[in-house]
Scaffold this motif. Structure first.
Motif, PDB file in Angstrom:
ATOM      1  N   GLY A 127       0.809  -1.212   0.000  1.00 17.86           N
ATOM      2  CA  GLY A 127       0.000   0.000   0.000  1.00 17.86           C
ATOM      3  C   GLY A 127       0.841   1.260   0.000  1.00 17.86           C
ATOM      4  N   ILE A 128       1.903   1.250   0.804  1.00 20.61           N
ATOM      5  CA  ILE A 128       2.785   2.432   0.865  1.00 20.61           C
ATOM      6  C   ILE A 128       3.405   2.698  -0.508  1.00 20.61           C
ATOM      7  N   ARG A 129       3.815   1.640  -1.187  1.00 22.67           N
ATOM      8  CA  ARG A 129       4.462   1.815  -2.501  1.00 22.67           C
ATOM      9  C   ARG A 129       3.496   2.390  -3.534  1.00 22.67           C
ATOM     10  N   GLN A 130       2.211   2.157  -3.359  1.00 21.70           N
ATOM     11  CA  GLN A 130       1.226   2.693  -4.308  1.00 21.70           C
ATOM     12  C   GLN A 130       0.762   4.102  -3.913  1.00 21.70           C
ATOM     13  N   ALA A 131       0.990   4.478  -2.670  1.00 15.65           N
ATOM     14  CA  ALA A 131       0.467   5.759  -2.177  1.00 15.65           C
ATOM     15  C   ALA A 131       1.197   6.942  -2.805  1.00 15.65           C
ATOM     16  N   THR A 132       0.454   7.996  -3.032  1.00 10.26           N
ATOM     17  CA  THR A 132       1.036   9.240  -3.556  1.00 10.26           C
ATOM     18  C   THR A 132       0.786  10.414  -2.609  1.00 10.26           C
ATOM     19  N   GLY A 133       0.083  10.173  -1.500  1.00 11.01           N
ATOM     20  CA  GLY A 133      -0.229  11.248  -0.568  1.00 11.01           C
ATOM     21  C   GLY A 133       0.976  11.686   0.243  1.00 11.01           C
ATOM     22  N   ASP A 134       0.888  12.866   0.812  1.00 11.64           N
ATOM     23  CA  ASP A 134       1.946  13.354   1.700  1.00 11.64           C
ATOM     24  C   ASP A 134       1.876  12.644   3.041  1.00 11.64           C
ATOM     25  N   PHE A 135       0.658  12.328   3.492  1.00  6.66           N
ATOM     26  CA  PHE A 135       0.463  11.599   4.733  1.00  6.66           C
ATOM     27  C   PHE A 135      -0.295  10.301   4.443  1.00  6.66           C
ATOM     28  N   ILE A 136      -0.018   9.302   5.295  1.00  6.10           N
ATOM     29  CA  ILE A 136      -0.673   7.994   5.163  1.00  6.10           C
ATOM     30  C   ILE A 136      -1.321   7.631   6.496  1.00  6.10           C
ATOM     31  N   ILE A 137      -2.526   7.071   6.427  1.00  5.30           N
ATOM     32  CA  ILE A 137      -3.110   6.435   7.605  1.00  5.30           C
ATOM     33  C   ILE A 137      -3.624   5.062   7.187  1.00  5.30           C
ATOM     34  N   PHE A 138      -3.402   4.076   8.047  1.00  4.99           N
ATOM     35  CA  PHE A 138      -3.910   2.726   7.801  1.00  4.99           C
ATOM     36  C   PHE A 138      -5.219   2.546   8.566  1.00  4.99           C
ATOM     37  N   MET A 139      -6.248   2.161   7.858  1.00  2.81           N
ATOM     38  CA  MET A 139      -7.528   1.835   8.473  1.00  2.81           C
ATOM     39  C   MET A 139      -7.895   0.455   7.941  1.00  2.81           C
ATOM     40  N   ASN A 140      -7.417  -0.570   8.643  1.00  2.00           N
ATOM     41  CA  ASN A 140      -7.546  -1.935   8.128  1.00  2.00           C
ATOM     42  C   ASN A 140      -8.943  -2.493   8.351  1.00  2.00           C
ATOM     43  N   SER A 141      -9.267  -3.560   7.643  1.00  5.93           N
ATOM     44  CA  SER A 141     -10.631  -4.077   7.690  1.00  5.93           C
ATOM     45  C   SER A 141     -11.012  -4.428   9.126  1.00  5.93           C
ATOM     46  N   GLY A 142     -12.171  -3.923   9.536  1.00  2.00           N
ATOM     47  CA  GLY A 142     -12.633  -4.081  10.912  1.00  2.00           C
ATOM     48  C   GLY A 142     -12.446  -2.815  11.724  1.00  2.00           C
ATOM     49  N   ASP A 143     -11.455  -1.983  11.347  1.00  2.99           N
ATOM     50  CA  ASP A 143     -11.239  -0.698  12.012  1.00  2.99           C
ATOM     51  C   ASP A 143     -12.089   0.358  11.304  1.00  2.99           C
ATOM     52  N   TYR A 144     -12.418   1.414  12.018  1.00  2.00           N
ATOM     53  CA  TYR A 144     -13.172   2.485  11.365  1.00  2.00           C
ATOM     54  C   TYR A 144     -12.994   3.799  12.106  1.00  2.00           C
ATOM     55  N   PHE A 145     -13.207   4.885  11.387  1.00  4.94           N
ATOM     56  CA  PHE A 145     -13.041   6.205  11.975  1.00  4.94           C
ATOM     57  C   PHE A 145     -14.066   6.429  13.091  1.00  4.94           C
ATOM     58  N   TYR A 146     -13.653   7.193  14.081  1.00  2.39           N
ATOM     59  CA  TYR A 146     -14.468   7.421  15.275  1.00  2.39           C
ATOM     60  C   TYR A 146     -15.775   8.127  14.937  1.00  2.39           C
ATOM     61  N   LYS A 147     -15.674   9.126  14.078  1.00  2.00           N
ATOM     62  CA  LYS A 147     -16.855   9.855  13.614  1.00  2.00           C
ATOM     63  C   LYS A 147     -16.658  10.230  12.144  1.00  2.00           C
ATOM     64  N   ASP A 148     -17.722  10.661  11.517  1.00  2.00           N
ATOM     65  CA  ASP A 148     -17.644  11.018  10.101  1.00  2.00           C
ATOM     66  C   ASP A 148     -16.864  12.311   9.851  1.00  2.00           C
ATOM     67  N   ASN A 149     -16.585  13.068  10.901  1.00  2.00           N
ATOM     68  CA  ASN A 149     -15.858  14.331  10.696  1.00  2.00           C
ATOM     69  C   ASN A 149     -14.412  14.269  11.202  1.00  2.00           C
ATOM     70  N   VAL A 150     -13.867  13.074  11.404  1.00  2.00           N
ATOM     71  CA  VAL A 150     -12.492  12.944  11.904  1.00  2.00           C
ATOM     72  C   VAL A 150     -11.504  13.631  10.962  1.00  2.00           C
ATOM     73  N   LEU A 151     -11.588  13.343   9.687  1.00  2.00           N
ATOM     74  CA  LEU A 151     -10.641  13.940   8.735  1.00  2.00           C
ATOM     75  C   LEU A 151     -10.866  15.447   8.602  1.00  2.00           C
ATOM     76  N   GLU A 152     -12.119  15.836   8.645  1.00  2.00           N
ATOM     77  CA  GLU A 152     -12.443  17.273   8.570  1.00  2.00           C
ATOM     78  C   GLU A 152     -11.759  18.024   9.716  1.00  2.00           C
ATOM     79  N   ASN A 153     -11.762  17.404  10.890  1.00  2.00           N
ATOM     80  CA  ASN A 153     -11.190  18.058  12.063  1.00  2.00           C
ATOM     81  C   ASN A 153      -9.678  17.919  12.160  1.00  2.00           C
ATOM     82  N   THR A 154      -9.109  16.976  11.430  1.00  2.00           N
ATOM     83  CA  THR A 154      -7.664  16.704  11.543  1.00  2.00           C
ATOM     84  C   THR A 154      -6.852  17.354  10.433  1.00  2.00           C
ATOM     85  N   LYS A 155      -7.471  17.668   9.326  1.00  2.70           N
ATOM     86  CA  LYS A 155      -6.726  18.127   8.148  1.00  2.70           C
ATOM     87  C   LYS A 155      -5.878  19.362   8.418  1.00  2.70           C
TER      88      LYS A 155
END
Length: 281
Positions: free
Chosen positions: A75-103
């Motif tokens: 996954g890292i080798r395919q990524a082009t973003g400046d930042f990476i986060i892993f959210m593996n199957s079964g894991d999920y963001f705490y709320k729908d606005n997590v990225l909005e609040n973290t960006k």
């Protein structure tokens, strides 16, 4: 945030229910300026169909891999973003606005941004994890920051190393303790919850504890050889028996009894002060 970009990576293998939960969490984020990568280890057709039918996935592959960290490195080798986060199957963001609040923290000054997480599993286990604002070698050596609650500058992998594919459990811990404690990369704690972390994988299985400690010890020997002896002593100090002793010390009567008992036992042992092992000074 400027022009900085985020890559979200999900690895999966035969976990249809978990994958669906993870994808839904990512698709429902209120801020969508990211690329989404799914690395599947050759799962059944239902999971492949789930990935194929998700228009939000920018890149995916389904093929046999050599383990969790091998998949993450793909996954890292395919990524082009400046930042990476892993959210593996079964894991999920705490709320729908997590990225909005973290960006707002995705800046050139920060290399690792980490937040809080909720550990859970199907049996009802639930624990909130809030790491300290100031990380120390002691904390990183004994605990560490949660992978799924961390945004990592992608360049760090290319400047230092990708995940150690010889390990089964502790490669992400190795990466964090090396970059933060050995290379002193910048980090920032955002005091907000980032994720629900599915605590039912191989790292949570008690039968893998020996592997867990062996891998950590190898990392200490490799990158922090002068601390290897301290690591062994700290493991002893963190034992259940020592923590019970410290608990008893908080209670006057119990502590007096322990002191009396220890003095009694020491009568039958060689002089404590002459023992260089415990009193090098």
């Amino acid at each position: 945030m400027g022009n900085l970009k985020l890559s979200i990576i999900t690895i999966n293998y035969n976990n249809e229910e978990g994958l669906k939960k993870t994808i839904d969490s990512i698709v429902n984020q209120s801020w969508q300026e990211f690329e989404y990568i799914v690395i599947d280890g050759g799962s059944d057709a239902a999971e492949v169909a789930l990935i194929e039918n998700c228009p939000r996935v920018d890149y995916w592959v389904s093929e046999t891999d050599n383990g969790v960290y091998n998949a993450m490195n793909k996954g890292i080798r395919q990524a082009t973003g400046d930042f990476i986060i892993f959210m593996n199957s079964g894991d999920y963001f705490y709320k729908d606005n997590v990225l909005e609040n973290t960006k707002c923290h995705f800046t050139a000054e920060n290399n690792i941004i980490y937040g809080n997480s909720v550990y859970f599993n199907a049996t009802g286990y639930r624990r909130e994890e809030t790491p300290p604002v100031e990380l120390s070698f002691h904390y990183m050596m004994n605990f560490g920051i949660n992978h799924q609650a961390s945004f990592i500058r992608r360049e760090l992998f290319h400047e230092h190393f990708f995940y150690n594919e010889e390990y089964k459990i502790c490669s992400d811990w190795e990466f964090f303790i090396y970059t933060i404690c050995h290379k002193s990369v910048s980090y920032l704690h955002t005091n907000s919850f980032i994720c629900y972390y599915d605590f039912s994988g191989i790292s949570a299985d008690p039968k893998n504890l020996d592997t867990y400690y062996e891998e950590r010890q190898k990392t200490i020997e490799k990158f922090f050889p002068l601390f290897h002896g301290d690591y062994q002593v700290m493991n002893q100090l963190n034992s259940k028996r020592v923590r019970q002793l410290l608990y008893i010390k908080e209670h006057v009567v119990g502590w007096r009894f322990i002191k009396w008992f220890m003095d009694f036992v020491l009568i039958f042992l060689p002089s404590f002060k002459k023992n260089d092992k415990y009193n090098p000074g």
